[in-house]
Design an enzyme around this catalytic site. Structure first.
Site, PDB file in Angstrom:
ATOM      1  N   ASP A 136       0.958  -0.993  -0.029  1.00 45.45           N
ATOM      2  CA  ASP A 136      -0.049  -0.031   0.013  1.00 45.45           C
ATOM      3  C   ASP A 136       0.858   1.294  -0.037  1.00 45.45           C
ATOM      4  O   ASP A 136       2.145   1.307   0.405  1.00 45.45           O
ATOM      5  CB  ASP A 136      -1.053   0.141   1.272  1.00 45.45           C
ATOM      6  CG  ASP A 136      -2.009  -1.078   1.133  1.00 45.45           C
ATOM      7  OD1 ASP A 136      -2.383  -1.512   0.170  1.00 45.45           O
ATOM      8  OD2 ASP A 136      -2.415  -1.223   2.515  1.00 45.45           O
ATOM      9  N   ARG A 187      -1.244  -0.608  -8.623  1.00 46.43           N
ATOM     10  CA  ARG A 187      -2.628  -0.200  -8.300  1.00 46.43           C
ATOM     11  C   ARG A 187      -2.806   1.280  -8.517  1.00 46.43           C
ATOM     12  O   ARG A 187      -1.839   1.847  -7.499  1.00 46.43           O
ATOM     13  CB  ARG A 187      -2.850  -0.862  -6.956  1.00 46.43           C
ATOM     14  CG  ARG A 187      -4.300  -0.401  -6.480  1.00 46.43           C
ATOM     15  CD  ARG A 187      -4.679  -0.514  -5.005  1.00 46.43           C
ATOM     16  NE  ARG A 187      -4.421  -1.852  -4.424  1.00 46.43           N
ATOM     17  CZ  ARG A 187      -4.386  -2.061  -3.080  1.00 46.43           C
ATOM     18  NH1 ARG A 187      -3.933  -1.148  -2.357  1.00 46.43           N
ATOM     19  NH2 ARG A 187      -4.227  -3.559  -3.115  1.00 46.43           N
ATOM     20  N   THR A 229     -10.864   2.172  -7.501  1.00 47.65           N
ATOM     21  CA  THR A 229     -11.774   3.427  -7.379  1.00 47.65           C
ATOM     22  C   THR A 229     -13.311   2.930  -7.279  1.00 47.65           C
ATOM     23  O   THR A 229     -13.321   1.857  -7.791  1.00 47.65           O
ATOM     24  CB  THR A 229     -11.674   4.259  -8.565  1.00 47.65           C
ATOM     25  OG1 THR A 229     -12.435   5.545  -8.091  1.00 47.65           O
ATOM     26  CG2 THR A 229     -12.022   3.681  -9.870  1.00 47.65           C
ATOM     27  N   HIS A 230     -14.077   3.576  -6.662  1.00 46.83           N
ATOM     28  CA  HIS A 230     -15.413   3.468  -6.486  1.00 46.83           C
ATOM     29  C   HIS A 230     -16.228   4.174  -7.629  1.00 46.83           C
ATOM     30  O   HIS A 230     -17.400   4.403  -7.370  1.00 46.83           O
ATOM     31  CB  HIS A 230     -16.002   3.628  -5.156  1.00 46.83           C
ATOM     32  CG  HIS A 230     -15.107   2.746  -4.232  1.00 46.83           C
ATOM     33  ND1 HIS A 230     -13.851   3.481  -3.485  1.00 46.83           N
ATOM     34  CD2 HIS A 230     -15.150   1.663  -3.853  1.00 46.83           C
ATOM     35  CE1 HIS A 230     -13.449   2.847  -2.660  1.00 46.83           C
ATOM     36  NE2 HIS A 230     -14.180   1.765  -2.642  1.00 46.83           N
TER      37      HIS A 230
END
Ligand code: FDA
Length: 312
Positions: A136, A187, A229-230
């Protein structure tokens, strides 16, 4: 701008020890705890249960044992041991082998060499068992060190590892080209942290424009990128761009966070897209949870409703 003011407020509150203590007491209570919408549970067993449910819906998952900003090597060792145990538990359970972790959880604030050692211990256990490990990305003071460590282990021959890049940062176009040239899996996210204007776009439309630009680049020139992503506008743009450039839907994946836009997750899978859900778990959930509130202050109402419902 409301968005960055909210982020600032929640980042400030995330540092409050009192709030953390109070939230930790009630946030994960049985099924009524308000944090359960975003956090799969406090134990590996609960996370694996969530992973199974996700896979039953035709989605993939990545498990993240929450933790960050450890201040001693003992804590970093403990976090590393927990990751090793989690790898064994995932193998035993037979769910998908994909994990995410943070370098400050492995000791980046304490000692860089130990952090690399800890990461390599995790890779030594995960790689032979066919895992993919995603590092991350934390806030901008860690960007350079995170990418350097990623590039170090990549140069040492590790290939089942990828990293996260944040579209909000000005530096990311250049980072993307360099990391992509290695052949590594990226990512792409917008960026969850409050950043100063010296390093990052502040306006949502500027972040979105950067995200769209880098997403297009990754879809046509990337190595199985993750479009995390949303944002349905970005998701539709990605699908259109891939179709226009004859990029098959199995050459990239969408990623979303546990508990967010389940409707979109389901629709994408139904349409034949690959979708992975990021499943965070563990006792140290408070900072992650506060970032989710900061992204969408309306979530506070949801918290208040579950608190009110519980006591009323
Ligand atoms: P945006 O914020 O524009 O939101 C679009 C829509 O999504 C909203 O309108 C709403 O419907 C929904 N939504 C977004 N956030 C929500 C929330 N908290 N609650 C409810 N609904 C919400 N960041 C980082 O800095 N480092 C990292 O390593 C990662 N890793 C990561 C992995 C994965 C799989 C995802 C999906 C995201 C991350 N992020 C991250 C977080 C990312 O940077 C970003 O903060 C969030 O994804 C929110 O931004 P969106 O792209 O969803 O767009």
């Amino acid at each position: 701008m409301l968005g960055s003011a909210a982020k600032a407020l929640f980042h400030l509150l995330a540092r409050s020890k009192l709030l953390k203590k109070l939230a930790s007491r009630v946030g994960m209570r049985s099924s009524t705890g308000f944090a359960r919408r975003f956090i799969a549970g406090e134990t590996v067993a609960e996370a694996i249960q969530a992973a199974r449910a996700i896979e039953t819906r035709g989605l993939m998952q990545t498990l993240d044992h929450l933790g960050e900003s450890v201040t001693s090597l003992a804590e970093a060792d403990q976090a590393t041991r927990e990751y090793l145990q989690m790898i064994d538990a995932i193998v035993d359970a037979g769910v998908g082998r994909n994990i995410s972790l943070k370098l400050t959880q492995l000791g980046l604030d304490v000692d860089r060499a130990s952090t690399v050692d800890n990461l390599r211990k995790i890779l030594a256990r995960s790689e032979p068992r066919g895992f993919f490990v995603r590092i991350d990305m934390e806030n901008s003071p860690y960007t350079q060190a995170t990418l350097e460590i990623f590039e170090t282990v990549w140069q040492q021959g590790h290939r089942e590892i990828g990293v996260v890049l944040q579209a909000a940062l000005y530096r990311t176009d250049a980072d993307l080209e360099r990391i992509n040239a290695l052949g590594a899996r990226i990512r792409l996210v917008k960026g969850a942290y409050r950043e100063p204007k010296t390093v990052a776009h502040q306006r949502k439309q500027d972040v979105d424009a950067a995200y769209a630009r880098m997403m297009k680049r990754l879809i046509t020139a990337g190595h199985y990128p993750a479009i995390a992503t949303h944002d349905v506008v970005m998701i539709e743009l990605a699908r259109r761009w891939a179709a226009e450039h004859q990029v098959p839907s199995d050459r990239f994946e969408f990623q979303m966070l546990h508990g967010i836009r389940r409707d979109v997750q389901t629709r994408l899978v139904r349409d034949g897209c690959r979708v992975r859900i990021y499943v965070p778990f563990g006792c140290d959930w408070f900072p992650y949870f506060m970032r989710r509130l900061g992204e969408r202050p309306a979530n506070v109402l949801f918290v208040l409703r579950s608190l009110f419902g519980e006591s009323g």
